[in-house]
Design an enzyme around this catalytic site. Structure first.
Site: not given
Ligand code: PBG
Length: 328
Positions: A209, A251, A236, A277, A316, A220, A199
């Site tokens: 967000r 991801k 990982e 997203s 989505y 992060r 990730k």
């Molecule tokens: C963390 C999480 C995130 C997403 C899914 N799980 C956000 C992040 O790591 O900042 C993002 C999913 C998306 O952008 O569609 N709980």
């Protein structure tokens, strides 16, 4: 020009729709699509998310209706995210039996648990007032091992609520092993683990967000991967497989197809991808301007992710695409 030139004519197999259908290498199946869903505590109706047109924060009632639409469309599963009314430093709402995510999970398990794989996001960021995926130490850094204790409790709460697959998205070292051991000790040996193994710290999470009303300041990058790193993504993935992940995830998806292809080539467990997203928002926004053909762009984005090696995709658009496949 001689009649035989060129000797090789690749276009023969593209000459008509029947040829193209017969020679197609990758096909999307509704069963490989997973719908992420947001559930907002206290909501009395669905609340639109501005940066994700067509996606909403559900109330418990609209959640139920959408779960049944998802099951009727024949998708593979749903991934639930909670949006709590109150946040604190420890993310208490994540482990409370009456926390919004756990309540929503109970509903999903009861309504569609026989037809869909009910999945839950296992991460603290939706529940912490500082917005990080873990708890902080006195210096304000994300404390890996203290966070693992929270994840362990969160896993038990989610399993008790009926989640069938826990989505470990926090990127803490050792999270998969700790959660596996805790579930096994508590008699939840059947609950599976989806490790968000590779990730990346991505700008494409921007609209998410808003979707979870994140309170994050900063970023992060001390726990999610640097977008420049391919080898580290493979590392990982290997770590999560060794720790007992049942499925590994890459991801975001579209900017990380090389990482995905690497994982698909080496992983002994299924490899999934999360079309996040921002990937959704970009296509919707361009389509709203009339700059691209919306449906073709959506389908092309998904077939590309599957072609690169994803066995399943979180998107989505899961219901819409499943319904389109059924009509085709
Ligand atoms: C963390 C999480 C995130 C997403 C899914 N799980 C956000 C992040 O790591 O900042 C993002 C999913 C998306 O952008 O569609 N709980």
């Amino acid at each position: 020009m001689t009649a035989s030139f060129p000797a090789v004519r690749a276009r023969r197999l593209r000459a008509a729709p029947a040829w193209r259908r017969l020679t197609r290498e990758t096909r999307l199946d509704a069963g490989q699509l997973v719908l992420p869903m947001f559930v907002r505590e206290g909501a009395e109706a669905a609340i639109p998310i501005g940066s994700m047109p067509g996606v909403v924060q559900h109330s418990l009632e609209t959640l139920k209706a959408e779960l049944h639409r998802a099951a009727a469309a024949g998708i593979g599963g749903v991934m639930l995210f909670g949006v709590p009314e109150h946040k604190d430093a420890a993310g208490s709402g994540a482990t409370a039996a009456d926390g919004i995510l756990n309540v929503a999970t109970e509903i999903a398990a009861a309504e569609v648990g026989g037809d869909l794989v009910v999945q839950t996001d296992l991460c603290l960021d939706e529940f912490t007032d500082h917005g990080h995926c873990g708890v902080l130490d006195e210096a304000g850094r994300v404390d890996n091992d203290a966070t693992l204790e929270r994840y362990r409790d969160m896993a038990l709460a989610q399993a008790a609520s009926g989640s069938q697959l826990l989505g470990l998205s926090g990127m803490m070292d050792g999270q998969t092993a700790v959660v596996r051991a805790a579930l096994d000790d508590a008699g939840y040996g059947d609950v599976a683990l989806l490790a968000y193994a590779a990730k990346y710290a991505s700008a494409f999470y921007g609209p998410f967000r808003e979707a979870v009303q994140s309170s994050l300041q900063g970023d992060r990058r001390t726990y999610q991967l640097d977008p420049a790193n391919r080898r580290e993504g493979a590392r990982e993935v290997a770590l999560d497989v060794a720790e007992g992940a049942d499925i590994v995830m890459v991801k975001p998806a579209m900017s990380y197809l090389d990482v995905l292809a690497d994982a698909a080539a080496t992983s002994p467990v299924p490899v999934w991808a999360y079309q996040v997203s921002g990937e959704y928002a970009m296509i919707e926004a361009a389509a709203a301007h009339g700059w691209i053909d919306r449906e073709r762009a959506i389908d092309e984005s998904l077939v590309g992710i599957v072609r690169a090696g994803a066995d399943a995709v979180l998107t989505y658009w899961a219901i819409e695409v499943a319904e389109r496949i059924a009509r085709a």
